[in-house]
Motif scaffolding. Structure first.
Motif, PDB file in Angstrom:
ATOM      1  N   THR A  56      34.685  63.764 -14.484  1.00  0.00           N
ATOM      2  CA  THR A  56      33.762  63.446 -13.039  1.00  0.00           C
ATOM      3  C   THR A  56      34.713  61.846 -12.726  1.00  0.00           C
ATOM      4  O   THR A  56      35.062  61.540 -12.066  1.00  0.00           O
ATOM      5  N   ASP A  83      29.580  62.094  -9.089  1.00  0.00           N
ATOM      6  CA  ASP A  83      27.742  61.429 -10.066  1.00  0.00           C
ATOM      7  C   ASP A  83      26.835  61.086  -9.685  1.00  0.00           C
ATOM      8  O   ASP A  83      27.155  59.867  -9.845  1.00  0.00           O
ATOM      9  N   THR A  94      27.271  65.207 -15.495  1.00  0.00           N
ATOM     10  CA  THR A  94      27.261  65.368 -14.683  1.00  0.00           C
ATOM     11  C   THR A  94      25.988  66.363 -14.786  1.00  0.00           C
ATOM     12  O   THR A  94      26.066  67.306 -16.148  1.00  0.00           O
ATOM     13  N   ASP A 113      33.467  69.278  -8.993  1.00  0.00           N
ATOM     14  CA  ASP A 113      33.163  68.847 -10.397  1.00  0.00           C
ATOM     15  C   ASP A 113      32.090  69.466 -10.973  1.00  0.00           C
ATOM     16  O   ASP A 113      30.878  69.836 -10.408  1.00  0.00           O
TER      17      ASP A 113
HETATM   18 MG   LIG Z   1      30.723  64.620 -15.618  1.00  0.00          MG
END
Ligand SMILES: [Mg+2]
Ligand SMILES: Nc1nc2c(ncn2[C@@H]2O[C@H](COP(=O)(O)OP(=O)(O)OP(=O)(O)O)[C@@H](O)[C@H]2O)c(=O)[nH]1
Length: 709
Positions: A56, A83, A94, A113
């Motif tokens: 992320t 996120d 995440t 992601d």
């Molecule tokens: Mg992540």
């Protein structure tokens, strides 16, 4: 643009997701660019790895460099683009895959992601299905970890072009070459180093590019290493193009452009897996990574089409788009995330859901960047979009036009490995519970709900304990329903091993007025097919039991079979023959014959050697060699039977059967036995007799449970 009749008014960034997702519309992403990218200028990349590797954070840095955002957010502060959900912010991890978009040198880079927690690999499977390249993030301080090892298997199965980004080079303990050597050891892959880190830990300052090698600027202490790695890279690149290999033999050298060409070919065929170093949070090595994505990774326009992918990756071809994720939201309705593989998907149109063989009206569609949606009239081949408030489409479904049916291959999602019984914390919330569970499993097909008729428990199944906990928390946040969980009860069954002939069941009551009378005679024998509950044979001749009472006899038997005789579990696999009986012209009734039937079957079962059966599952376990002994020992202690074993690379695949009662916590046990490196799948096989001493315990437990009720 959609609402107004003036086509030249640019679409406005909008925030429809008020409520749960708490949307703040970000400035950024120039809308023309989002609209105008051609298929060949798009790169679709999944960012994958073990938990916490920095996926992320890496996406955040890419978005900053691309100008999508003007300030680097962070997972630790809870303000990263990817996120965005409240539970992701709370847990600093995440949970759902999200799409993020960066513009770079005339290209649109779509990044997905993905969660690193293994319990959430449903979304990982979805992401891998809709991209042309994968960035595998590796923590430079630990090297390859268990999650990455498992993801690598999926990547290889799908032959996806991938590259390693060795992250956290700024962190104490970072060691690029060591991380690369774990790739070689654990993943058995030979990465091609295309950039070397300059410095490490707090001295990590930049990266040195081995493709466009610049002799003048090599830091002194890197000269030898850089030359060696450059030679290996040149050779690897040459091997992937016939002309290059000739030139390489003649000159012993290739230019940067030539190396790029070789890498492009090698990436596509899987022969080359580049390795790059950097730091996401320091934003070092990230621009170089972006340059590489643009110059060397394939665009959606240049995919090799095989029989399975018989679509034309062109905006003017017939439409095919794949739904890879849906998000349930109590306020704004469902969001359906899709990837267009061919043609152009237009909003406000009638489409065909070829998976469901039904037409579906598409309303508004948007581009998505984290939680930000930007209205668009259409999404062209190679790109991602999101449709709002669709009811029919689910993860894995294909959209096409009504006249041009296309079916894309679906998504190979992992199967649940753990089940828990779930119940509402407050009385009277049962209906709310089942509707919110339903919504959650629509959003996440790896989360499944079922009701066990035998134990009468409502069961939820998922990819791990964390998976189920996250969903229970989401249900509380989104639908206000609090839940409790319990260990699932085992759905035992009862049956008989012997026969019982000439058994009488009789009801006779004479108390003053009208009495009750019914009498039946039956034979009982086991039938081998234990999936079949019951076979009822009516051999009555001459009306000893009048026709109209025979259904009552059968009902009496059936009711008793559902309740069981030994330990309250249903009886399966019985053939009951009703061959004689007696009736009374006044005192006989349905009720009397029902009770007579019930008594007959109970007595017959007791004399026919009743036994308890338990569900047995096939289980397939994959572990690295070194854990074999421990895993086999553990299986033994779980009454497992080994059926087969196969060596696959450095791993063993063990096929076994084991009783469900021993497997309810297997995902947790296997994790601790193998440092999370083992994986398994299980599937119902059959019911088998329980060993005596265990049966005694099940019977005793059921008695004490009945007494306490
Ligand atoms: Mg992540
Ligand atoms: N020192 C250092 N820390 C980093 C770097 N990249 C990420 N981190 C930290 O590592 C932690 C995890 O980062 P994330 O970006 O959430 O990792 P992730 O791979 O997305 O994690 P999951 O989504 O939970 O799988 C955070 O505390 C980051 O600040 C880096 O390059 N250097």
């Amino acid at each position: 643009m959609l609402e107004s009749a003036q086509p030249d008014v640019p679409p406005k960034a909008m925030s429809i997701l008020e409520g749960y997702w708490k949307v703040n519309t970000r400035e950024g992403l120039s809308e023309e660019i989002m609209q105008e990218y051609k298929t060949e200028n798009i790169r679709n990349v999944a960012v994958v790895a073990h938990s916490n590797a920095g996926k992320t954070s890496l996406i955040e840095a890419i978005l900053l460099n691309g100008g999508t955002i003007d300030r680097l957010g962070s997972v630790d502060e809870g303000n990263s683009v990817a996120d965005y959900a409240t539970d992701e912010i709370d847990r600093k991890m995440t949970i759902n895959c999200s799409i993020c978009v960066a513009e770079w040198k005339g290209h649109k880079i779509n990044l997905i992601d993905t969660p690193g927690a293994e319990d959430l690999y449903g979304d990982l499977a979805s992401a891998l299905r809709v991209v042309e390249a994968v960035i595998i993030v590796i923590d430079a301080t630990t090297g390859v970890e268990a999650g990455t090892e498992k993801i690598w298997e999926s990547i290889q199965r799908q032959k996806l072009p991938s590259l390693f980004f060795v992250n956290k080079m700024d962190k104490e303990g970072a060691d690029f070459k060591n991380a690369v050597s774990t790739v070689e050891d654990v993943l058995e892959a030979r990465p091609a180093i295309i950039q070397l880190p300059i410095g490490a830990e707090s001295n990590f300052s930049s990266v040195f590019d081995l493709i466009h090698f610049d002799d003048e600027n090599i830091p002194e202490d890197l000269i030898e290493e850089a030359q060696e790695d450059r030679e290996m890279l040149t050779e690897a690149a040459a091997e992937n193009d016939e002309e290059l290999i000739e030139k390489f033999f003649e000159d012993g050298e290739l230019t940067g452009e030539e190396i790029e060409l070789g890498i492009r070919n090698g990436l596509k065929s899987g022969e080359i897996i580049p390795a790059i170093s950097g730091s996401a949070t320091q934003n070092i090595g990230v621009e170089e990574l972006m340059n590489f994505l643009v110059s060397c990774c394939s665009s959606p326009a240049s995919v090799d089409l095989d029989e399975e992918n018989a679509f034309e990756p062109d905006p003017s071809a017939p439409l095919s788009a794949l739904v890879f994720k849906t998000l349930a939201d109590p306020f704004s309705g469902r969001l359906t995330l899709f990837r267009v593989f061919s043609g152009t998907l237009s909003g406000d149109s009638q489409l065909r859901n070829s998976t469901k063989s039904e037409n579906e009206r598409i309303g508004k569609i948007s581009f998505m960047n984290g939680k930000e949606l930007t209205n668009t009239p259409q999404v062209a081949a190679g790109d991602f979009g999101v449709a709002i408030k669709l009811n029919l489409a689910e993860t894995g479904d294909t959209f096409c036009t009504v006249d041009d049916p296309i079916q894309l291959p679906g998504i190979d999602l992992p199967n649940p490995v753990i089940s828990l019984a779930v119940l509402p914390a407050r009385d009277g919330d049962d209906e709310k519970l089942s509707t919110s569970l339903q919504r959650m499993s629509e959003e996440d097909p790896t989360f499944q709900i079922s009701r066990n008729e035998i134990t009468r428990q409502l069961l939820v199944s998922g990819l791990g304990e964390l998976h189920i906990t996250i969903i229970r928390n989401r249900m509380q946040d989104k639908f206000g329903i609090e839940t409790l969980t319990e260990a699932p009860k085992i759905p035992y069954r009862e049956t008989v091993r012997g026969r019982a002939n000439n058994v009488r069941g009789r009801l006779k009551k004479q108390s003053g007025g009208r009495g009750q009378f019914g009498e039946v005679w039956i034979h009982l024998e086991p039938i081998s097919d234990s999936e079949e509950m019951f076979e009822f044979v009516d051999n009555i001749v001459g009306g000893s039991v009048p026709r109209n009472y025979i259904p009552a006899v059968e009902k009496g038997i059936r009711d008793t079979m559902t309740k069981g005789v030994l330990a309250g579990y249903p009886l399966y696999g019985l053939r009951v023959t009703l061959y004689d009986g007696k009736h009374h012209p006044v005192d006989s009734s349905d009720m009397a014959f029902q009770l007579a039937g019930s008594q007959a079957i109970r007595d017959a079962v007791e004399t026919a050697k009743p036994i308890l059966l338990e569900p047995v599952y096939n289980i397939s376990i994959t572990v690295p060699d070194q854990y074999m002994g421990d895993v086999m020992g553990d299986l033994n202690s779980k009454r497992g039977r080994i059926v087969g074993m196969e060596q696959v690379g450095k791993r063993q695949v063990i096929q076994a059967t084991a009783p469900l009662s021993e497997l309810s916590r297997y995902s947790i046990d296997l994790k601790s036995l193998t440092s999370a490196r083992g994986s398994f799948t299980m599937e119902y096989d059959s019911y088998e007799q329980i060993p005596d001493e265990i049966a005694q315990k099940v019977i005793a437990d059921s008695k004490s449970e009945n007494e306490s009720e």
